[in-house]
Design a protein around this motif. Sequence first.
Motif, short mmCIF file in Angstrom:
data_model
loop_
_atom_site.label_atom_id
_atom_site.label_comp_id
_atom_site.label_asym_id
_atom_site.label_seq_id
_atom_site.Cartn_x
_atom_site.Cartn_y
_atom_site.Cartn_z
N MET A 67 48.93 40.94 -27.76
CA MET A 67 48.13 40.09 -28.63
C MET A 67 48.80 38.73 -28.79
O MET A 67 50.02 38.66 -28.95
N ASP A 68 48.01 37.66 -28.76
CA ASP A 68 48.54 36.31 -28.99
C ASP A 68 48.65 36.11 -30.50
O ASP A 68 47.76 35.53 -31.15
N VAL A 69 49.75 36.60 -31.06
CA VAL A 69 49.93 36.61 -32.51
C VAL A 69 50.00 35.19 -33.07
O VAL A 69 49.39 34.89 -34.11
N ARG A 70 50.73 34.32 -32.38
CA ARG A 70 50.88 32.96 -32.89
C ARG A 70 49.54 32.25 -32.99
O ARG A 70 49.22 31.60 -34.01
N ARG A 73 47.35 33.76 -35.87
CA ARG A 73 47.79 33.34 -37.20
C ARG A 73 47.44 31.87 -37.46
O ARG A 73 47.04 31.50 -38.57
N ALA A 74 47.60 31.03 -36.43
CA ALA A 74 47.29 29.61 -36.59
C ALA A 74 45.80 29.40 -36.87
O ALA A 74 45.42 28.46 -37.58
N GLN A 75 44.95 30.27 -36.35
CA GLN A 75 43.51 30.17 -36.56
C GLN A 75 43.07 30.83 -37.88
O GLN A 75 41.88 30.83 -38.19
N GLY A 76 44.01 31.38 -38.61
CA GLY A 76 43.65 32.07 -39.84
C GLY A 76 42.95 33.39 -39.60
O GLY A 76 42.21 33.89 -40.45
N ARG A 77 43.23 34.00 -38.45
CA ARG A 77 42.56 35.23 -38.06
C ARG A 77 43.44 36.47 -38.25
O ARG A 77 42.94 37.59 -38.13
N LEU A 78 44.71 36.30 -38.52
CA LEU A 78 45.63 37.43 -38.67
C LEU A 78 46.62 37.14 -39.78
O LEU A 78 47.27 36.10 -39.79
N ASP A 79 46.71 38.07 -40.72
CA ASP A 79 47.68 37.97 -41.81
C ASP A 79 48.31 39.35 -42.05
O ASP A 79 47.61 40.37 -41.99
N VAL A 80 49.61 39.33 -42.32
CA VAL A 80 50.32 40.56 -42.67
C VAL A 80 50.87 40.39 -44.08
O VAL A 80 51.59 39.42 -44.36
#
Length: 293
Positions: A67-70, A73-80
């Motif tokens: 997964m392209d985590v960076r 997260r930059a797109q506001g699509r993934l948060d932990v």
Amino acid sequence: MTGGTDTRSGPAPAPNHICAWYSDDRTWASLVSGFLAPALERGERLYYFADATDPDAVLSALADQGMDVRKARAQGRLDVFTADDTYLASGPFDPDAMVGQWHDATAQALADGCTGLRAIGEMSWCARDVPGADRLLEYELRIHREVFAKLPRLSALCLYDRRLIPDADTAVLTGAHRAVPVSPSGEAPPARPPLRALPHPHAPGLVLAGALDHDGRGTTRGAVAALTRMAADGDVELDLSELDFVDVVGAGMLSEAARALPAGRSLRISGAPATLHRLLGLFPELRAGLKVV
């Protein structure tokens, strides 16, 4: 953004409230990436609520699975997040507050242009001395109708780490999901609990299976707490067709649940075992608020 029912059309994940157990980190990583990665490609927002796992370890595991985590997260699509910093931060675990938060978070994801919200929650906090942890079963039983039936654009995976959560608790809590638990290949499931509770498939209410006696008293308390919150749309249904036995204390707890319902609402019982009929005959005062059909 205020909460509300998601009325967008289009195919929805089915079922959208599932659970899984695991006993090693490799299985955990496979479950996490398998649940989240496809949703990222579909344009959903992804949330991970960690408890025993360090948030950086979650991000590393997702990156290791491709997964392209960076970018996500930059797109506001993934948060932990951590449970302690979110739904456990303001005090005891509160199912009522959680119901509202799911509606709000899903509405916000859609307003931000995402196609839905997909979340994973580590449930190991329930085995710690967390205020309100005893209400987790109530919560799992309620959110089928109060959250997921109303929000088809929301999906969630509850993770139960068998290294941290007793198997007896894992069996009861995973059994409260309408979907069959996702079980890793080769890993035996927890032993069936003496009493199982799950949401009613067609109406506000529950299905109980097994024996409603001393061994299942904790499950009974969680079920009763859930029943008393389910009367918004009318009578509450309780299917006992898979119940083998009811003792007098268990019958009394059902009666208490019926009396706790709002005025004009009843606890409608179907498939009552012979032992319950006998107890209601011996103790007619237990019938208050009960409709046995």
